[in-house]
Design an enzyme around this catalytic site. Structure first.
Site, PDB file in Angstrom:
ATOM      1  N   PHE A 151       0.855  -1.186   0.000  1.00 10.37           N
ATOM      2  CA  PHE A 151       0.000   0.000   0.000  1.00 10.37           C
ATOM      3  C   PHE A 151       0.892   1.238   0.000  1.00 10.37           C
ATOM      4  O   PHE A 151       1.675   1.453   0.914  1.00 10.37           O
ATOM      5  CB  PHE A 151      -0.878  -0.016   1.257  1.00 10.37           C
ATOM      6  N   GLY A 152       0.766   2.042  -1.076  1.00  9.05           N
ATOM      7  CA  GLY A 152       1.558   3.269  -1.156  1.00  9.05           C
ATOM      8  C   GLY A 152       0.714   4.448  -0.706  1.00  9.05           C
ATOM      9  O   GLY A 152       0.522   4.695   0.479  1.00  9.05           O
ATOM     10  N   SER A 156      -4.998   3.955  -6.128  1.00  9.64           N
ATOM     11  CA  SER A 156      -5.331   3.084  -7.267  1.00  9.64           C
ATOM     12  C   SER A 156      -6.777   3.328  -7.718  1.00  9.64           C
ATOM     13  O   SER A 156      -7.678   3.439  -6.889  1.00  9.64           O
ATOM     14  CB  SER A 156      -5.191   1.618  -6.857  1.00  9.64           C
ATOM     15  N   GLU A 283       2.548  -4.438  -9.790  1.00 10.71           N
ATOM     16  CA  GLU A 283       1.363  -4.202  -8.951  1.00 10.71           C
ATOM     17  C   GLU A 283       1.341  -5.040  -7.670  1.00 10.71           C
ATOM     18  O   GLU A 283       0.293  -5.519  -7.243  1.00 10.71           O
ATOM     19  CB  GLU A 283       0.075  -4.438  -9.764  1.00 10.71           C
ATOM     20  N   THR A 285       2.350  -8.007  -7.211  1.00 10.59           N
ATOM     21  CA  THR A 285       2.123  -9.447  -7.385  1.00 10.59           C
ATOM     22  C   THR A 285       3.412 -10.253  -7.263  1.00 10.59           C
ATOM     23  O   THR A 285       3.366 -11.475  -7.135  1.00 10.59           O
ATOM     24  CB  THR A 285       1.499  -9.770  -8.758  1.00 10.59           C
ATOM     25  N   LEU A 286       4.567  -9.567  -7.319  1.00  7.80           N
ATOM     26  CA  LEU A 286       5.835 -10.296  -7.212  1.00  7.80           C
ATOM     27  C   LEU A 286       6.529 -10.023  -5.885  1.00  7.80           C
ATOM     28  O   LEU A 286       7.521 -10.675  -5.558  1.00  7.80           O
ATOM     29  CB  LEU A 286       6.776  -9.894  -8.363  1.00  7.80           C
ATOM     30  N   GLY A 287       6.049  -9.033  -5.167  1.00  9.22           N
ATOM     31  CA  GLY A 287       6.682  -8.658  -3.915  1.00  9.22           C
ATOM     32  C   GLY A 287       6.527  -7.168  -3.704  1.00  9.22           C
ATOM     33  O   GLY A 287       5.670  -6.520  -4.316  1.00  9.22           O
ATOM     34  N   ARG A 420     -15.174  15.682  -7.752  1.00  8.64           N
ATOM     35  CA  ARG A 420     -15.817  14.364  -7.864  1.00  8.64           C
ATOM     36  C   ARG A 420     -16.589  14.028  -6.588  1.00  8.64           C
ATOM     37  O   ARG A 420     -17.701  13.508  -6.642  1.00  8.64           O
ATOM     38  CB  ARG A 420     -14.753  13.293  -8.142  1.00  8.64           C
ATOM     39  N   TYR A 481      -8.179   9.704 -22.544  1.00 10.47           N
ATOM     40  CA  TYR A 481      -8.670   9.663 -21.170  1.00 10.47           C
ATOM     41  C   TYR A 481     -10.132  10.091 -21.197  1.00 10.47           C
ATOM     42  O   TYR A 481     -10.448  11.193 -21.654  1.00 10.47           O
ATOM     43  CB  TYR A 481      -7.835  10.645 -20.350  1.00 10.47           C
TER      44      TYR A 481
HETATM   45  C1  LIG Z   1      -7.766  11.482  -8.606  1.00  9.28           C
HETATM   46  C2  LIG Z   1      -6.759  10.557  -9.200  1.00  9.28           C
HETATM   47  C3  LIG Z   1      -5.932  11.014 -10.200  1.00  9.28           C
HETATM   48  C4  LIG Z   1      -4.998  10.150 -10.775  1.00  9.28           C
HETATM   49  N1  LIG Z   1      -4.169  10.624 -11.744  1.00  9.28           N
HETATM   50  C5  LIG Z   1      -3.250   9.811 -12.296  1.00  9.28           C
HETATM   51  C6  LIG Z   1      -2.361  10.293 -13.297  1.00  9.28           C
HETATM   52  O1  LIG Z   1      -2.375  11.470 -13.658  1.00  9.28           O
HETATM   53  N2  LIG Z   1      -1.473   9.426 -13.817  1.00  9.28           N
HETATM   54  C7  LIG Z   1      -1.403   8.132 -13.400  1.00  9.28           C
HETATM   55  O2  LIG Z   1      -0.568   7.395 -13.898  1.00  9.28           O
HETATM   56  N3  LIG Z   1      -2.240   7.646 -12.473  1.00  9.28           N
HETATM   57  C8  LIG Z   1      -3.140   8.450 -11.896  1.00  9.28           C
HETATM   58  N4  LIG Z   1      -3.983   7.968 -10.929  1.00  9.28           N
HETATM   59  C9  LIG Z   1      -3.870   6.568 -10.503  1.00  9.28           C
HETATM   60  C10 LIG Z   1      -2.891   6.365  -9.304  1.00  9.28           C
HETATM   61  O3  LIG Z   1      -2.662   7.572  -8.648  1.00  9.28           O
HETATM   62  C11 LIG Z   1      -1.581   5.803  -9.783  1.00  9.28           C
HETATM   63  O4  LIG Z   1      -1.802   4.498 -10.211  1.00  9.28           O
HETATM   64  C12 LIG Z   1      -0.447   5.797  -8.744  1.00  9.28           C
HETATM   65  O5  LIG Z   1       0.723   5.437  -9.400  1.00  9.28           O
HETATM   66  C13 LIG Z   1      -0.678   4.872  -7.587  1.00  9.28           C
HETATM   67  O6  LIG Z   1       0.262   5.190  -6.575  1.00  9.28           O
HETATM   68  P1  LIG Z   1      -0.051   4.886  -5.045  1.00  9.28           P
HETATM   69  O7  LIG Z   1       1.195   5.165  -4.276  1.00  9.28           O
HETATM   70  O8  LIG Z   1      -1.255   5.579  -4.609  1.00  9.28           O
HETATM   71  O9  LIG Z   1      -0.274   3.328  -5.119  1.00  9.28           O
HETATM   72  P2  LIG Z   1      -1.432   2.470  -4.434  1.00  9.28           P
HETATM   73  O10 LIG Z   1      -2.735   2.923  -4.903  1.00  9.28           O
HETATM   74  O11 LIG Z   1      -1.193   2.394  -2.980  1.00  9.28           O
HETATM   75  O12 LIG Z   1      -1.107   1.055  -5.087  1.00  9.28           O
HETATM   76  C14 LIG Z   1      -1.300   0.832  -6.456  1.00  9.28           C
HETATM   77  C15 LIG Z   1      -0.852  -0.596  -6.794  1.00  9.28           C
HETATM   78  O13 LIG Z   1       0.560  -0.716  -6.670  1.00  9.28           O
HETATM   79  C16 LIG Z   1       0.902  -1.633  -5.643  1.00  9.28           C
HETATM   80  N5  LIG Z   1       2.006  -1.016  -4.899  1.00  9.28           N
HETATM   81  C17 LIG Z   1       2.000   0.192  -4.287  1.00  9.28           C
HETATM   82  N6  LIG Z   1       3.201   0.421  -3.743  1.00  9.28           N
HETATM   83  C18 LIG Z   1       3.967  -0.667  -4.003  1.00  9.28           C
HETATM   84  C19 LIG Z   1       5.297  -1.051  -3.692  1.00  9.28           C
HETATM   85  N7  LIG Z   1       6.128  -0.283  -2.990  1.00  9.28           N
HETATM   86  N8  LIG Z   1       5.749  -2.253  -4.124  1.00  9.28           N
HETATM   87  C20 LIG Z   1       4.963  -3.076  -4.845  1.00  9.28           C
HETATM   88  N9  LIG Z   1       3.679  -2.766  -5.167  1.00  9.28           N
HETATM   89  C21 LIG Z   1       3.207  -1.579  -4.742  1.00  9.28           C
HETATM   90  C22 LIG Z   1      -0.350  -1.826  -4.814  1.00  9.28           C
HETATM   91  O14 LIG Z   1      -0.395  -3.083  -4.190  1.00  9.28           O
HETATM   92  C23 LIG Z   1      -1.429  -1.639  -5.857  1.00  9.28           C
HETATM   93  O15 LIG Z   1      -1.646  -2.824  -6.586  1.00  9.28           O
HETATM   94  C24 LIG Z   1      -4.917   8.801 -10.332  1.00  9.28           C
HETATM   95  C25 LIG Z   1      -5.746   8.372  -9.308  1.00  9.28           C
HETATM   96  C26 LIG Z   1      -6.654   9.235  -8.739  1.00  9.28           C
HETATM   97  C27 LIG Z   1      -7.529   8.743  -7.635  1.00  9.28           C
END
Ligand SMILES: Cc1cc2nc3c(=O)[nH]c(=O)nc-3n(C[C@H](O)[C@H](O)[C@H](O)COP(=O)(O)OP(=O)(O)OC[C@H]3O[C@@H](n4cnc5c(N)ncnc54)[C@H](O)[C@@H]3O)c2cc1C
Length: 562
Positions: A151-152, A156, A283, A285-287, A420, A481
């Protein structure tokens, strides 16, 4: 654990608490902005009600206290072993810790949470301090059959944090917030090593001291983490110029149940296939990605943004395609279709909207398309690129709408997610989806996806609004998009969107689009993965997973089809 904002059911945090914006001198900052608490402007509300057949109504989320949470299923002896490994403070199974790490920010996630459903909550939250602790907890969980979901920032939008498991094993979230520091800065090599839990604003602050920037700014910049960007192959708003996040990662450390993998050898290597590519987009799935080294660059001396208008979507596409062919695409490229342009005008106020309205009307582009472009870098280079692009855009029928339009986009570009929440509060379905296609397939993919969404969400007296923009241009194509607004089916909101999403995904894949351009696969896209990579491709990914995660505990609910 770091200090936390108030726990709410709102998707993007309590309105007006923090929002990214651009301060004097082009610096990205986080500050309070009370105006985001405001409801939709009255005129916009009336217009949407007419266009969608929507009856504005009060549909607030349930209070946080009413969210149902089942007791933790983590076996007591396993919990005790985890406490021995990580310390009592870093193994949490209290209600608040679990609710904060429940799901992500997709429409489906938000609808569930707003209705009081937290059935996908983890059984516990772990906060390891480093790679060694993460590797050890993965081995421990593998031994005991406990599912692990990294969880980052929790942003997502594809069900990446769903934690579902066909065997219904207990689920722990590995929250990376304790691993969020700057580890090393190698200025001569333009490389920076960071912990995966670091967020974009913190990294940019740290880099400012060295006059460097990462330049990766997704709309989720306020909350998303660097590990999350890598795990999902994210793309930022200037990624046409700066590159996608996967272009920016030089190397990383992946802790797996089978051991620790170090992948990527900057500046370049020909030692066999690129294992870094396997970790990017994995995502969870590997660690767990426990450290990353990313490429950075000097902070831009200038940033210029401006608006253009085009008579039609096809004319705008043709102009961008020509810029791409001549390697002249600006760093930021966003072409809105007529529906999105119209909605932008309706929903926004201020000087930028007035300038755009004037530019569209006075130049005969009443129903036209808005293009926002931006350049960043050294003044001489920015000017030269801007001049060359300007002359091609003019030749292709573009009309310059001015820098006020560009600057208005820059100022308001992080506000959508707050809006939103307001729309969800009033009975609307609001969701986005994205894809990419080659320049030749793009028009067909655009038509197919829009048609599918409109057909799936139409009903007696009801019509969705489907708004599209092109962003992220490449020599070979671009991403699309789509944002969808529709009157929500209050009885079956999940089914309503699932049906539309299924129809749109089938249609865009059949027309030649990719399953995702930057949101990743998650739980929501996994049934279609073999359509993109083929059954043998899925087998290859399964084989890699079997080697690194033999018990299948690493985020089993995402990416690979069940
Ligand atoms: C309002 C909004 C706007 C967005 N805009 C964009 C955008 O402009 N561009 C874009 O690309 N995406 C966008 N996203 C999607 C999202 O922000 C991205 O996918 C972002 O990269 C996810 O980062 P996070 O740290 O929140 O990951 P999380 O949501 O916490 O995790 C995402 C996935 O990655 C895995 N993960 C997280 N951290 C790790 C780690 N350290 N090691 C292994 N796996 C991990 C999680 O298990 C999960 O499957 C947006 C989302 C929202 C809600």
């Amino acid at each position: 654990m770091a200090e936390q904002p108030e726990l709410t059911v709102q998707g993007w945090g309590p309105p007006g608490t923090r929002v990214a914006h651009v301060a004097e001198g082009g610096t990205l900052e986080l500050t309070a902005d009370k105006s985001l608490a405001k409801a939709l402007p009255k005129a916009a509300r009336k217009h949407l009600a007419r266009e969608l057949g929507w009856t504005p109504r009060h549909t607030p989320p349930v209070p946080v206290e009413q969210i149902e949470l089942a007791p933790s299923r983590l076996p007591v002896p396993v919990r005790a072993e985890l406490v021995t490994l990580l310390g009592l403070d870093n193994v949490r199974d209290d209600r608040e810790s679990r609710l904060r790490r429940t799901g992500g920010k997709s429409y489906l996630d938000l609808v569930r949470r707003r209705s009081g459903d937290a059935s996908d909550a983890p059984d516990a939250v772990l906060t390891p301090a480093d790679t060694a602790e993460t590797a050890a907890l993965l081995q421990l969980c593998s031994r005991h059959g406990v599912v692990v979901v990294p969880f980052g920032g929790g942003t997502s939008v594809v069900g990446g944090l769903s934690g579902t498991d066909v065997d219904d094993r207990p689920v722990v979230v590995v929250d990376l917030s304790r691993m969020s520091g700057l580890v090393a800065v190698d200025v001569p090599s333009s490389l920076v090593t960071v912990g995966p839990g670091m967020r974009g604003p913190a990294l940019e602050d740290a880099l400012a001291e060295h006059d460097l920037t990462l330049g990766h700014v997704p709309q989720s910049w306020e909350f998303a983490t660097l590990g999350g960007y890598a795990a999902t192959r994210s793309a930022g708003q200037a990624s046409t110029g700066v590159g996608r996040f996967d272009d920016l990662v030089a190397s990383l450390t992946l802790a797996t149940p089978s051991g620790v993998l170090e992948v990527g050898s900057p500046p370049a290597s020909a030692a066999g296939p690129d294992l870094l590519g396997l970790a990017l987009g994995s995502e969870g799935t590997l660690g767990v990605i426990t450290e990353l080294t990313v490429r950075v660059r000097p902070r831009p001396r200038v940033e210029e943004h401006e608006g253009w208008s085009f008579r039609s979507w096809a004319a705008g596409l043709a102009a961008l395609q020509r810029l791409a062919r001549h390697d002249l695409l600006p760093d930021v490229v966003r072409l809105s279709d007529p529906d999105e342009t119209r909605a932008n005008l309706l929903l926004s106020g201020g000087a930028g909207a007035r300038a755009l309205r004037g530019a569209l009307r006075s130049r005969g582009h009443g129903g036209g398309c808005l293009l926002v472009v931006g350049w960043q870098g050294l003044p001489t280079l920015v000017r030269a690129r801007q001049r060359a692009a300007t002359s091609l855009l003019r030749e292709d029928g573009g009309k310059r709408a001015g820098s006020r339009v560009g600057e208005a986009w820059v100022r308001h570009r992080f506000e959508g997610p707050y809006l939103r929440d307001r729309l969800l509060d009033h009975g609307l379905l609001v969701e986005t989806l994205e894809t990419a296609a080659t320049w030749s397939a793009l028009p067909t993919v655009y038509d197919a996806a829009r048609r599918a969404l409109r057909e799936a969400l139409a009903g007696p007296g009801k019509q969705p609004l489907v708004m599209t923009h092109l962003s992220h241009g490449y020599a070979t194509g671009a991403s699309l998009y789509l944002t969808v607004l529709a009157d929500r089916d209050d009885e079956l909101p999940l089914q309503q969107w699932l049906g539309a999403k299924r129809a749109a995904t089938d249609a865009l894949l059949a027309a030649g689009g990719t399953l995702t351009h930057h949101h990743a696969v998650g739980a929501d896209h996994r049934p279609w993965l073999d359509r993109e990579v083929g059954p043998l491709g899925v087998d290859v990914l399964r084989a890699v997973k079997a080697s690194l995660d033999p018990e299948g505990i690493c985020n089993p609910g995402v990416l690979l089809p069940s």
